[in-house]
Design an enzyme around this catalytic site. Sequence first.
Site, PDB file in Angstrom:
ATOM      1  N   HIS A 172     112.787 -37.583 -39.031  1.00 45.37           N
ATOM      2  CA  HIS A 172     113.651 -38.618 -38.465  1.00 45.37           C
ATOM      3  C   HIS A 172     113.548 -39.901 -39.308  1.00 45.37           C
ATOM      4  O   HIS A 172     114.556 -40.410 -39.809  1.00 45.37           O
ATOM      5  CB  HIS A 172     113.229 -38.888 -37.013  1.00 45.37           C
ATOM      6  CG  HIS A 172     114.025 -39.938 -36.321  1.00 45.37           C
ATOM      7  ND1 HIS A 172     114.992 -39.660 -35.386  1.00 45.37           N
ATOM      8  CD2 HIS A 172     114.013 -41.293 -36.436  1.00 45.37           C
ATOM      9  CE1 HIS A 172     115.534 -40.795 -34.971  1.00 45.37           C
ATOM     10  NE2 HIS A 172     114.955 -41.801 -35.579  1.00 45.37           N
ATOM     11  N   GLU A 173     112.324 -40.400 -39.487  1.00 44.42           N
ATOM     12  CA  GLU A 173     112.147 -41.624 -40.276  1.00 44.42           C
ATOM     13  C   GLU A 173     112.512 -41.384 -41.740  1.00 44.42           C
ATOM     14  O   GLU A 173     113.033 -42.275 -42.407  1.00 44.42           O
ATOM     15  CB  GLU A 173     110.707 -42.137 -40.163  1.00 44.42           C
ATOM     16  CG  GLU A 173     110.273 -42.547 -38.749  1.00 44.42           C
ATOM     17  CD  GLU A 173     111.191 -43.572 -38.110  1.00 44.42           C
ATOM     18  OE1 GLU A 173     111.729 -44.448 -38.829  1.00 44.42           O
ATOM     19  OE2 GLU A 173     111.397 -43.512 -36.878  1.00 44.42           O
ATOM     20  N   HIS A 176     116.189 -41.976 -42.134  1.00 40.41           N
ATOM     21  CA  HIS A 176     116.492 -43.411 -42.220  1.00 40.41           C
ATOM     22  C   HIS A 176     116.132 -43.940 -43.612  1.00 40.41           C
ATOM     23  O   HIS A 176     116.897 -44.664 -44.242  1.00 40.41           O
ATOM     24  CB  HIS A 176     115.667 -44.204 -41.205  1.00 40.41           C
ATOM     25  CG  HIS A 176     116.090 -44.044 -39.776  1.00 40.41           C
ATOM     26  ND1 HIS A 176     117.395 -44.153 -39.354  1.00 40.41           N
ATOM     27  CD2 HIS A 176     115.357 -43.808 -38.654  1.00 40.41           C
ATOM     28  CE1 HIS A 176     117.432 -43.984 -38.035  1.00 40.41           C
ATOM     29  NE2 HIS A 176     116.221 -43.775 -37.591  1.00 40.41           N
ATOM     30  N   ASP A 247     118.620 -45.998 -31.946  1.00 42.62           N
ATOM     31  CA  ASP A 247     119.472 -45.969 -33.127  1.00 42.62           C
ATOM     32  C   ASP A 247     120.931 -45.974 -32.715  1.00 42.62           C
ATOM     33  O   ASP A 247     121.752 -46.699 -33.268  1.00 42.62           O
ATOM     34  CB  ASP A 247     119.210 -44.702 -33.957  1.00 42.62           C
ATOM     35  CG  ASP A 247     117.798 -44.684 -34.526  1.00 42.62           C
ATOM     36  OD1 ASP A 247     117.234 -45.769 -34.707  1.00 42.62           O
ATOM     37  OD2 ASP A 247     117.299 -43.589 -34.789  1.00 42.62           O
TER      38      ASP A 247
HETATM   39 ZN    ZN Z   1     115.463 -43.819 -35.646  1.00 46.03          ZN
END
Ligand code: ZN
Length: 365
Positions: A172-173, A176, A247
């Site tokens: 997930h990170e 980003h 988000d």
């Molecule tokens: Zn996030």
Amino acid sequence: MGSAIIFVDEIDSIGRKRGAGLGGGHDEREQTLNQMLAEMDGFEPSVGIVVMAATNRPDVLDPALLRPGRFDRQIVVPLPESGERKAILEVHSRDKRMGPDVDMETMAQATPGMSGADLANLVNEAALMAVRRGSKEIGRIDFENARDRVVLGATRESMILSVEEKRATAYHEGGHALLATVLPHGDPLHKVTILPRGMALGVTWSLPQDRHTYSKEYFDDTICKAMGGRVAEMIVFGHLNSGAANDLEQATGIARRMVREWGMSERVGPMAWSSQQAVFLGEDLMSSQREYSDDTAKLLDEEIARILTEQESRASDILTKHRRGLQLIAEALLEDETITGPEVAKLIQQGMTESGQPSEDIIAR
Ligand code: ZN
């Protein structure tokens, strides 16, 4: 006759609009305000008394307070910019022992959006970090840790993530971070971590530049970046977690303002509707009624949805293209928990080389 400067801090606590707002009447407060208004009428111009007051909420003040002869001049004090932050940091560190590696210039650049009080707090936090470390002077590392603590919240060592949660968070990170690196118009990536901090399981942290205006491309990229977390999870695991709620909230908020306030949708055109923020700031509920037809409401909704969907599929295209780089970033995060912006860029390059793509193509336009 002497002269005086009278300073009233947080004037909104007594100077709120009378008889309005959601909280109902407040007799004691209104009496204080009435008394103050009466007294301010009584000053003669020659007496040499200057009355000043400060507030973060000028919008909720009673109009009578702002009439000529009372608080009739407003000075807006914006948040300090980089050079000013450096000066403020220097004032607060004057009587503290600083290590030779502390560079206030860099610290000032790394603290955008902080107020004077935030910066004072940062220096104190750094001093505490130094003491805890058993050091006699404040080092660069203390400032870094203090900033992380102030901006992101304390690390939660007690919070144990399961292996799957950790893996999901890393991807997930990673999503980003990858987008923050390859998108051309966003803020540069500072670092990314999967150490749980405050409320978050992980944080991807960009360094916002001092800006006064933002381009449509900047917002597009910011929304795309926000989508990166859930899209990465979707690509790798084929399902979504609830962790991406923040988000989506952020992305939707930006898309809504692009369409409703900033005229950044061609279909809607150059029109603006007041934001819903007004109610939030304590303005009268009545004045923020909807000012447009059902057709317009439908158009606005469609445009907001279009922007979000477009950026989601853009995020998906880029992450698919950099699938190997994403994996390398996630593996590095699982190994080291925190990696820096330049390290992320290197892993993306490596991923491109391994999958036979020209590596100068790192910026995806
Ligand atoms: Zn996030």
